[in-house]
Motif scaffolding. Structure first.
Motif, short mmCIF file in Angstrom:
data_model
loop_
_atom_site.label_atom_id
_atom_site.label_comp_id
_atom_site.label_asym_id
_atom_site.label_seq_id
_atom_site.Cartn_x
_atom_site.Cartn_y
_atom_site.Cartn_z
N LEU A 88 33.72 -15.62 8.01
CA LEU A 88 33.73 -14.64 9.11
C LEU A 88 35.11 -14.01 9.26
O LEU A 88 35.23 -12.79 9.38
CB LEU A 88 33.32 -15.31 10.43
N GLY B 9 31.13 -10.52 12.29
CA GLY B 9 30.78 -11.33 13.45
C GLY B 9 29.61 -12.26 13.24
O GLY B 9 29.35 -13.12 14.08
N ALA B 10 28.88 -12.12 12.12
CA ALA B 10 27.71 -12.97 11.89
C ALA B 10 27.39 -13.04 10.40
O ALA B 10 27.76 -12.15 9.63
CB ALA B 10 26.51 -12.43 12.64
N ILE C 268 20.49 -16.96 11.51
CA ILE C 268 21.73 -16.20 11.59
C ILE C 268 22.71 -17.02 12.42
O ILE C 268 22.30 -17.75 13.33
CB ILE C 268 21.50 -14.80 12.19
N SER D 130 26.51 -16.64 14.42
CA SER D 130 27.54 -15.70 14.88
C SER D 130 28.73 -16.46 15.44
O SER D 130 28.68 -17.67 15.65
CB SER D 130 26.97 -14.78 15.96
N GLU D 131 29.78 -15.70 15.70
CA GLU D 131 30.97 -16.28 16.33
C GLU D 131 30.59 -16.93 17.66
O GLU D 131 31.10 -18.00 17.99
CB GLU D 131 32.01 -15.19 16.56
N ARG D 132 29.70 -16.31 18.38
CA ARG D 132 29.26 -16.87 19.67
C ARG D 132 28.59 -18.23 19.49
O ARG D 132 28.80 -19.13 20.30
CB ARG D 132 28.29 -15.93 20.37
N ASP D 133 27.77 -18.36 18.46
CA ASP D 133 27.11 -19.65 18.20
C ASP D 133 28.16 -20.73 17.95
O ASP D 133 28.01 -21.87 18.41
CB ASP D 133 26.18 -19.54 16.99
N ILE E 246 21.16 -9.71 22.03
CA ILE E 246 21.75 -10.03 20.73
C ILE E 246 22.75 -8.95 20.35
O ILE E 246 22.69 -7.83 20.86
CB ILE E 246 20.68 -10.16 19.62
N ARG E 247 23.67 -9.29 19.45
CA ARG E 247 24.69 -8.35 19.02
C ARG E 247 24.61 -8.03 17.53
O ARG E 247 25.29 -7.13 17.07
CB ARG E 247 26.07 -8.94 19.32
N HIS E 248 23.81 -8.78 16.78
CA HIS E 248 23.75 -8.60 15.33
C HIS E 248 22.31 -8.49 14.86
O HIS E 248 21.49 -9.34 15.20
CB HIS E 248 24.43 -9.78 14.63
#
Length: 105
Positions: A30, A36-37, A50, A52-55, A101-103
């Motif tokens: 990343l 970001g994902a 998937i 992501s950074e949030r995960d 969601i963002r991605h």
């Protein structure tokens, strides 16, 4: 406007890893690719999830530094929404907002 117009300037490469990849390895990818994902794929190349950074941040809050040695499968989102390059931006934006969601690969 359609997705392909955005991808002309942003780039359309999708990075993938297997579900056994560690969070440390995913974090490095990343950062290295400035994305970001990452999409998680099976051996037959189908989408399994998937991450992501949030995960990863959520995982840190739950598991602490131990999360870095965990496999992606323990943190990934399995309900992946995907769309094609001919999708309308307004429709996609609406779906991303309603699904929080963002991605979208």
């Amino acid at each position: 406007m359609i997705v392909s117009h955005i991808l002309k300037s942003k780039g359309g490469e999708v990075y993938t890893v297997s579900k056994e990849t560690t969070i440390t390895e995913v974090s490095r990818l990343l950062a290295e690719k400035k994305i970001g994902a990452i999409v998680i794929i099976s051996k037959n190349r189908s989408v399994e999830g998937i991450i992501s950074e949030r995960d990863i941040v959520r995982g840190l809050s739950i598991f602490g530094a131990n999360v870095l040695d965990m496999p992606v499968k323990d943190l990934m989102t399995t309900n992946v929404i995907t769309r094609g390059v001919e999708s309308q931006i307004d429709e996609l934006r609406s779906e991303m907002t309603s699904s929080r969601i963002r991605h979208v690969p």
